[in-house]
Design an enzyme around this catalytic site. Structure first.
Site, PDB file in Angstrom:
ATOM      1  N   PRO A  74       0.823  -1.207   0.000  1.00 53.50           N
ATOM      2  CA  PRO A  74       0.000   0.000   0.000  1.00 53.50           C
ATOM      3  C   PRO A  74       0.859   1.259   0.000  1.00 53.50           C
ATOM      4  CG  PRO A  74      -0.511  -1.440   1.874  1.00 53.50           C
ATOM      5  CD  PRO A  74       0.733  -1.941   1.244  1.00 53.50           C
ATOM      6  N   GLU A  75       0.686   2.075  -1.013  1.00 56.07           N
ATOM      7  CA  GLU A  75       1.303   3.391  -1.046  1.00 56.07           C
ATOM      8  C   GLU A  75       0.169   4.406  -0.998  1.00 56.07           C
ATOM      9  OE1 GLU A  75       4.334   3.659  -4.125  1.00 56.07           O
ATOM     10  OE2 GLU A  75       4.614   1.499  -4.092  1.00 56.07           O
ATOM     11  N   ARG A 121      20.738  17.008  -1.994  1.00 55.79           N
ATOM     12  CA  ARG A 121      21.034  15.642  -1.570  1.00 55.79           C
ATOM     13  C   ARG A 121      21.861  14.919  -2.615  1.00 55.79           C
ATOM     14  NH1 ARG A 121      16.803  13.781   2.216  1.00 55.79           N
ATOM     15  NH2 ARG A 121      17.563  11.708   1.743  1.00 55.79           N
ATOM     16  N   LYS A 161       1.273   7.835   3.629  1.00 57.49           N
ATOM     17  CA  LYS A 161       0.721   6.495   3.790  1.00 57.49           C
ATOM     18  C   LYS A 161       0.076   6.294   5.152  1.00 57.49           C
ATOM     19  CE  LYS A 161       4.736   5.152   1.108  1.00 57.49           C
ATOM     20  NZ  LYS A 161       6.018   4.440   1.170  1.00 57.49           N
ATOM     21  N   ARG A 217      16.408  -1.368  -2.744  1.00 54.11           N
ATOM     22  CA  ARG A 217      15.149  -1.842  -3.329  1.00 54.11           C
ATOM     23  C   ARG A 217      15.345  -2.219  -4.788  1.00 54.11           C
ATOM     24  NH1 ARG A 217      13.037   2.108  -0.177  1.00 54.11           N
ATOM     25  NH2 ARG A 217      13.249   1.359   1.942  1.00 54.11           N
ATOM     26  N   ARG A 261       2.377  -9.932   7.374  1.00 62.91           N
ATOM     27  CA  ARG A 261       3.732  -9.783   7.918  1.00 62.91           C
ATOM     28  C   ARG A 261       3.805  -9.024   9.226  1.00 62.91           C
ATOM     29  NH1 ARG A 261       7.039  -8.657   2.343  1.00 62.91           N
ATOM     30  NH2 ARG A 261       6.231 -10.472   1.281  1.00 62.91           N
ATOM     31  N   HIS A 310      -4.463 -14.265  10.115  1.00 58.86           N
ATOM     32  CA  HIS A 310      -3.771 -12.998   9.873  1.00 58.86           C
ATOM     33  C   HIS A 310      -4.594 -11.778  10.259  1.00 58.86           C
ATOM     34  CE1 HIS A 310      -0.630 -15.257   7.999  1.00 58.86           C
ATOM     35  NE2 HIS A 310      -1.421 -15.710   7.050  1.00 58.86           N
TER      36      HIS A 310
END
Length: 272
Positions: free
Chosen positions: A2-3, A153, A58, A262, A114, A96
């Site tokens: 989920p984003e 950055r 999120k 990632r 998870r 779950h």
DNA sequence: ACACGCGCCTGATCGC
DNA sequence: TGCGATCAGGCGCGTG
């Protein structure tokens, strides 16, 4: 996973289905997903009505209060990787399902394979202390502020886009999609990008997030919406999960690499 | 301030 | 009912 779009889908459904309803039951077969003890959470929320749901990046924050608005309490929810919130007719919770809410006979379940997700009582529904380090919502942030937060950055642009402290909402799927649309490789140091390119990245990020919201989000692992249905955005994905497959723009093979720990997929020809 | 690596979790998949 | 290793990844935290 989920984003922002998937969380937005759930937040909207919570508002539409539960606003005004009173929480009459709260069980937690696995209380480890609660940041506070179950009894504390029950005491804060039980017998109050759901009055509003806010979202930042999120994170969702569900606000409860007694009739007349007294004694408000706020539950912040983060689904992390595999969290789901849904309402299903006749659903029998499996192993779950860690938290079950009862809204005057309407059962709502929190399920998380998870167990990465968290449900946290917070004091301030708009600016909780727990989110002090989290940047503005990716759909709301203005270009000058975002530019300032990106700063100079040296990390890869993908790492900066994933940094929720800069702006919140993007995860691995939509970052790869956004960078493909902007024509920028995920490995490019943010500091090496000129303002025009950064502006294009922000524009594309918003575009893909809005489009995904319109399609009900992306189902890759096991995201389902509030009604247990998968999102429809998956077939719109240009690069995520398509390493080795042909680029939808130029036909060349999509490449895979690791950025910021990632899996990252990009087109070596379309992204420079 | 910034960059980076680890731990948390479980299910799917892979190699032998 | 083969089984152990690997991978997936958001985020909080510790380290340099």
């Amino acid at each position: 996973m989920p984003e922002l779009p998937e969380v937005e889908s759930v937040a909207r459904a919570l508002r539409q289905n539960l606003a005004g309803r009173r929480l009459t039951g709260l069980e937690a077969p696995f209380a480890g997903v609660l940041d506070q003890p179950l009894r504390t959470t029950r005491r804060a929320l039980l017998d109050k009505r759901l009055v509003d749901v806010h979202r930042r990046g999120k994170y969702m924050i569900a606000s409860f209060a007694r009739d007349g608005g007294d004694d408000p309490a706020h539950l912040m929810i983060h689904l992390r990787m595999t969290g789901q919130i849904f309402i299903l007719d006749g659903y029998r919770p499996d192993k779950h399902v860690h938290v079950s809410f009862d809204f005057e006979g309407l059962p709502v379940h929190y399920r998380d394979v998870r167990k990465f997700g968290r449900l946290t009582l917070v004091e301030d529904p708009l600016a909780p202390a727990a989110l002090a380090h989290v940047g503005p919502d990716m759909l709301a942030v203005r270009w000058p502020e975002w530019r300032r937060r990106v700063g100079s950055r040296t990390a890869p642009i993908k790492a900066v886009l994933l940094d929720q402290g800069v702006a919140s909402g993007l995860g691995n799927i939509y970052v790869d999609e956004c960078l493909f649309l902007a024509g920028v490789r995920p490995t490019t140091p943010a500091a090496a990008l000129d303002d025009a390119t950064l502006r294009e990245i922000l524009r594309r990020a918003r575009q893909v997030l809005r489009l995904a919201i319109d399609h009900g989000g992306t189902t890759f692992l096991n995201f389902t919406d509030f009604y247990g249905k998968p999102g429809n955005f998956r077939r719109q994905l240009r690069v995520y999960g398509r390493a080795g497959e042909p680029c939808r723009a130029c036909g060349g093979a999509l490449a895979k690499t690791t950025v910021a720990g990632r899996t990252s997929v990009y087109c070596p020809d379309c992204q420079v």
